[in-house]
Design a protein around this motif. Sequence first.
Motif, short mmCIF file in Angstrom:
data_model
loop_
_atom_site.label_atom_id
_atom_site.label_comp_id
_atom_site.label_asym_id
_atom_site.label_seq_id
_atom_site.Cartn_x
_atom_site.Cartn_y
_atom_site.Cartn_z
N UNK A 39 0.83 -1.10 -0.12
CA UNK A 39 -0.05 -0.04 0.26
C UNK A 39 0.83 1.35 0.10
N UNK A 40 0.35 2.24 -0.64
CA UNK A 40 1.08 3.50 -0.70
C UNK A 40 0.22 4.61 0.29
N UNK A 41 0.72 4.55 1.51
CA UNK A 41 -0.24 5.30 2.50
C UNK A 41 0.56 6.52 2.92
N UNK A 42 0.09 7.71 3.33
CA UNK A 42 0.82 8.99 3.74
C UNK A 42 1.21 9.04 5.08
N UNK A 43 0.89 7.85 5.77
CA UNK A 43 1.40 7.80 7.24
C UNK A 43 2.85 7.23 7.49
N UNK A 44 3.63 7.90 8.13
CA UNK A 44 5.00 7.36 8.64
C UNK A 44 4.84 6.07 9.24
N UNK A 45 6.17 5.35 8.90
CA UNK A 45 6.13 3.90 9.44
C UNK A 45 5.98 3.87 10.90
N UNK A 46 6.62 4.54 11.48
CA UNK A 46 6.64 4.44 13.05
C UNK A 46 4.66 4.77 13.60
N UNK A 47 4.13 5.60 12.92
CA UNK A 47 2.60 5.70 13.14
C UNK A 47 1.89 4.49 12.88
N UNK A 48 2.15 3.75 11.53
CA UNK A 48 1.66 2.53 11.20
C UNK A 48 1.95 1.37 12.35
N UNK A 49 3.29 1.53 12.87
CA UNK A 49 3.62 0.42 13.65
C UNK A 49 2.76 0.47 15.21
N UNK A 50 2.50 2.19 15.47
CA UNK A 50 1.78 2.35 16.59
C UNK A 50 0.42 1.83 16.44
N UNK A 51 -0.25 2.22 15.29
CA UNK A 51 -1.43 1.83 15.12
C UNK A 51 -1.63 0.33 15.30
N UNK A 52 -0.69 -0.66 14.58
CA UNK A 52 -0.63 -2.03 14.46
C UNK A 52 -0.73 -2.71 15.88
N UNK A 53 0.31 -1.76 16.78
CA UNK A 53 0.37 -2.39 18.15
C UNK A 53 -0.83 -2.14 18.81
N UNK A 54 -1.58 -1.01 18.71
CA UNK A 54 -2.83 -0.63 19.44
C UNK A 54 -3.90 -1.59 19.14
N UNK A 55 -3.81 -1.82 17.73
CA UNK A 55 -4.94 -3.12 17.05
C UNK A 55 -4.43 -4.39 17.79
N UNK A 56 -3.41 -4.86 18.02
CA UNK A 56 -3.03 -6.07 18.47
C UNK A 56 -3.32 -6.23 19.86
N UNK A 57 -3.14 -5.41 20.54
CA UNK A 57 -3.18 -5.34 21.89
C UNK A 57 -4.75 -5.31 22.43
N UNK A 58 -5.28 -4.54 21.49
CA UNK A 58 -6.81 -4.32 21.67
C UNK A 58 -7.52 -5.74 21.49
N UNK A 59 -6.93 -6.49 20.65
CA UNK A 59 -7.66 -7.79 20.03
C UNK A 59 -7.52 -8.92 21.01
N UNK A 119 -1.33 7.57 18.45
CA UNK A 119 -0.69 7.60 19.70
C UNK A 119 -0.88 6.14 20.57
N UNK A 120 0.05 5.76 21.31
CA UNK A 120 -0.13 4.56 22.01
C UNK A 120 -1.59 4.83 22.95
N UNK A 121 -2.07 3.68 23.12
CA UNK A 121 -3.19 3.70 23.49
C UNK A 121 -3.38 3.91 24.96
N UNK A 122 -2.17 3.59 25.70
CA UNK A 122 -2.18 3.97 27.34
C UNK A 122 -2.09 5.35 27.44
N UNK A 123 -1.54 6.23 26.55
CA UNK A 123 -1.31 7.71 26.61
C UNK A 123 -2.62 8.10 26.22
N UNK A 124 -3.51 7.95 25.55
CA UNK A 124 -4.82 8.09 25.11
C UNK A 124 -5.77 8.00 26.14
N UNK A 125 -5.81 6.94 26.75
CA UNK A 125 -6.22 6.32 28.08
C UNK A 125 -5.85 7.42 29.24
N UNK A 126 -4.72 7.68 29.38
CA UNK A 126 -4.49 8.40 30.52
C UNK A 126 -4.88 9.93 30.39
N UNK A 127 -4.76 10.39 29.25
CA UNK A 127 -5.34 11.67 29.14
C UNK A 127 -6.82 12.05 29.22
#
Length: 257
Positions: A39-59, A119-127
């Motif tokens: 895929x050609x996505x406009x998101x930096x790789x680190x942001x995709x990695x955070x999204x993927x980690x958030x998804x996996x942990x939520x699963x 952002x990492x879900x724990x940061x969002x949760x804390x905010x």
Amino acid sequence: MTTPSVSMWIECFEEDARFEGDGLDALVEQLVAHVRATHDVPYPEDEVRIWARNFAEASVREDGPVGRLPSIGSVEVHPVTEERIDDWLRFFDREAFPDNPDWGACYCLHPHTGEVPERPWRDVRAEMIERLRSGATLGYLAYVDGRPAGWVNASPRSTYAKYSGVDPEGPAPDTVVGVSCFIIAPPYRRHGVSSALLDRVVADGAARGARYVEGYPRRTDTGEDSTSFCGPRSLFDARGFAAAEERDTYIVVRRPV
């Protein structure tokens, strides 16, 4: 961080690949490699990695029931004050999105921030915990048989970056309660929980010092949860809300308190 030892999964946001496994880091790298190659996505790789980690942990974290109940008991609605934050956390940590881990990191912060990098879900949760404690976010939990079943974010529109440009010639943002999101746990969907939540928001408007209550239903509603989280237009129409402004993707509807 310790890698969870239970099975988890990630589905690509293009819904063209799914990865399952026990190792969080390896699973995330599989998803990132797939996105990079496919895929050609406009998101930096680190942001995709955070999204993927958030998804996996939520699963694995979101382990509430997913089947819709044929009927439910009476619905009670309460504002989320300090003593109800633990209930709110249980709802978002485990009950809200067992059928959709992609949303498991939201914690209903997005209306307040608008579009920001993942952002990492724990940061969002804390905010959000701090926002609830300080009164910067105001909302209600619906309970069925003592169990949290749904949430509505009903904060002043002045707190929503997402809706900061709404109706600039209209009422002052701090006089408007904005109904930005309904989140209903899967067993309780289509049982009137959103209706009970909205009725309480409207009933409390005057006591909160508001002049208006406002909603933001999507212009296109397929009936799926992904397009109904702001509430269907019919929910607002039935309570006397009138269209105040049309935007690209949603309609601003409003009624006096």
